[in-house]
Enzyme design. Structure first.
Site, PDB file in Angstrom:
ATOM      1  N   ARG A 196     -26.042   1.688  15.909  1.00  0.00           N
ATOM      2  CA  ARG A 196     -26.273   0.500  15.068  1.00  0.00           C
ATOM      3  C   ARG A 196     -27.022   0.871  13.787  1.00  0.00           C
ATOM      4  O   ARG A 196     -26.774   0.313  12.726  1.00  0.00           O
ATOM      5  CB  ARG A 196     -27.046  -0.565  15.863  1.00  0.00           C
ATOM      6  N   LYS A 219     -35.181 -10.607  12.096  1.00  0.00           N
ATOM      7  CA  LYS A 219     -34.465 -11.693  11.403  1.00  0.00           C
ATOM      8  C   LYS A 219     -34.294 -12.907  12.318  1.00  0.00           C
ATOM      9  O   LYS A 219     -34.513 -14.041  11.912  1.00  0.00           O
ATOM     10  CB  LYS A 219     -33.064 -11.226  10.947  1.00  0.00           C
ATOM     11  N   ARG A 237     -30.654  -6.289  26.107  1.00  0.00           N
ATOM     12  CA  ARG A 237     -29.264  -6.370  25.652  1.00  0.00           C
ATOM     13  C   ARG A 237     -28.598  -5.008  25.839  1.00  0.00           C
ATOM     14  O   ARG A 237     -29.245  -3.981  25.643  1.00  0.00           O
ATOM     15  CB  ARG A 237     -29.234  -6.727  24.163  1.00  0.00           C
ATOM     16  N   ARG A 243     -37.357  -4.642  23.367  1.00  0.00           N
ATOM     17  CA  ARG A 243     -36.838  -6.000  23.206  1.00  0.00           C
ATOM     18  C   ARG A 243     -36.040  -6.442  24.434  1.00  0.00           C
ATOM     19  O   ARG A 243     -35.252  -5.684  24.971  1.00  0.00           O
ATOM     20  CB  ARG A 243     -35.935  -6.064  21.972  1.00  0.00           C
ATOM     21  N   ARG A 254     -22.555  -8.777   6.847  1.00  0.00           N
ATOM     22  CA  ARG A 254     -22.948  -7.431   7.263  1.00  0.00           C
ATOM     23  C   ARG A 254     -22.072  -6.355   6.619  1.00  0.00           C
ATOM     24  O   ARG A 254     -22.298  -5.180   6.875  1.00  0.00           O
ATOM     25  CB  ARG A 254     -22.784  -7.333   8.780  1.00  0.00           C
TER      26      ARG A 254
END
Ligand code: AMP
Length: 216
Positions: A168, A13, A157, A124, A85
């Protein structure tokens, strides 16, 4: 114009919203980016948010809703990435936009299967200064650990570490997947499979939104 991008963590996103913002001039409103900036600034909100973010939990609705109010009527148009969310956030957004006389023009759901999401998140990394995301598999920074755009430090992260990622995914299923049903019951949701190269996903997204995207 206001566009809501829905999808699980790792769906792309942020990457796609950045591109869309560059090509249309619309404001990219990422609640994750705003929260990470608050954490870096060690603000009151940042200190509170960090305890939730590090575990992969959601920051309380009341804090998030208060935080985004100032952005949603941006005259350039808004690309919502990572918000809403929860159903409570979606209802609150509807209420605020209704009061401002502004519609949501498009809701796009970017789907990717869970194995691929976990693989992407494990690769990532992100710039700690400008928050540009990279993927070590196919789009690593030219110099390891250094952002191509601003020279900032590029690291993984905390919430992309394995334990937080699993939480998550669970939080997404429990609290965010119902937001998709909420929008489906209120109108149209454009579905795109967010797999393939970032370019090919961008093409699908542009088509879903309508090629003649106007800024307001
Ligand atoms: P993201 O960069 O969108 O993956 O967001 C990173 C983290 O910020 C999430 O795992 C949450 O802890 C927090 N966060 C971002 N957006 C929201 C939101 N709309 N509601 C609650 N927490 C959020």
């Amino acid at each position: 114009m206001r566009i809501v991008l829905l999808g699980p963590p790792g769906a792309g996103k942020g990457t796609q919203a950045r591109r869309l913002s560059e090509s249309t001039g619309m404001k990219h409103l990422s609640t994750g980016d705003i929260l990470r900036a608050e954490v870096a600034a060690k603000s009151e909100l940042g200190l509170l948010a960090k305890s939730f973010m590090d575990k992969g939990d959601l920051v309380p609705d009341s804090n998030i809703i208060a935080m985004i109010q100032q952005y949603i009527d941006d005259p350039s148009g808004v690309l919502l990435d990572g918000f809403p969310r929860t159903v409570v956030q979606a209802e609150s957004l509807d209420k605020s936009l209704k009061e401002a006389g502004l519609p949501i023009d498009k809701v796009v759901h970017m789907s990717v299967d869970t194995d691929e999401l976990i693989r992407r998140l494990s690769q990532r990394v992100m710039c700690t200064d400008c928050q540009t995301p990279y993927n070590l598999d196919h789009s690593a920074p030219a110099k390891a650990g250094v952002c191509d755009k601003c020279g900032g430090e590029v690291i993984a992260r905390d919430d992309d570490k394995q334990e937080a990622v699993m939480n998550r995914m669970k939080v997404y299923q429990e609290l965010t997947a119902p937001v998709l049903d909420y929008y489906k019951s209120h109108g149209d949701v454009a579905e795109i499979k967010a797999i393939g190269t970032p370019d090919s996903v961008f093409e699908k997204l542009s088509q879903a939104i309508g090629t003649s995207v106007s800024a307001n």
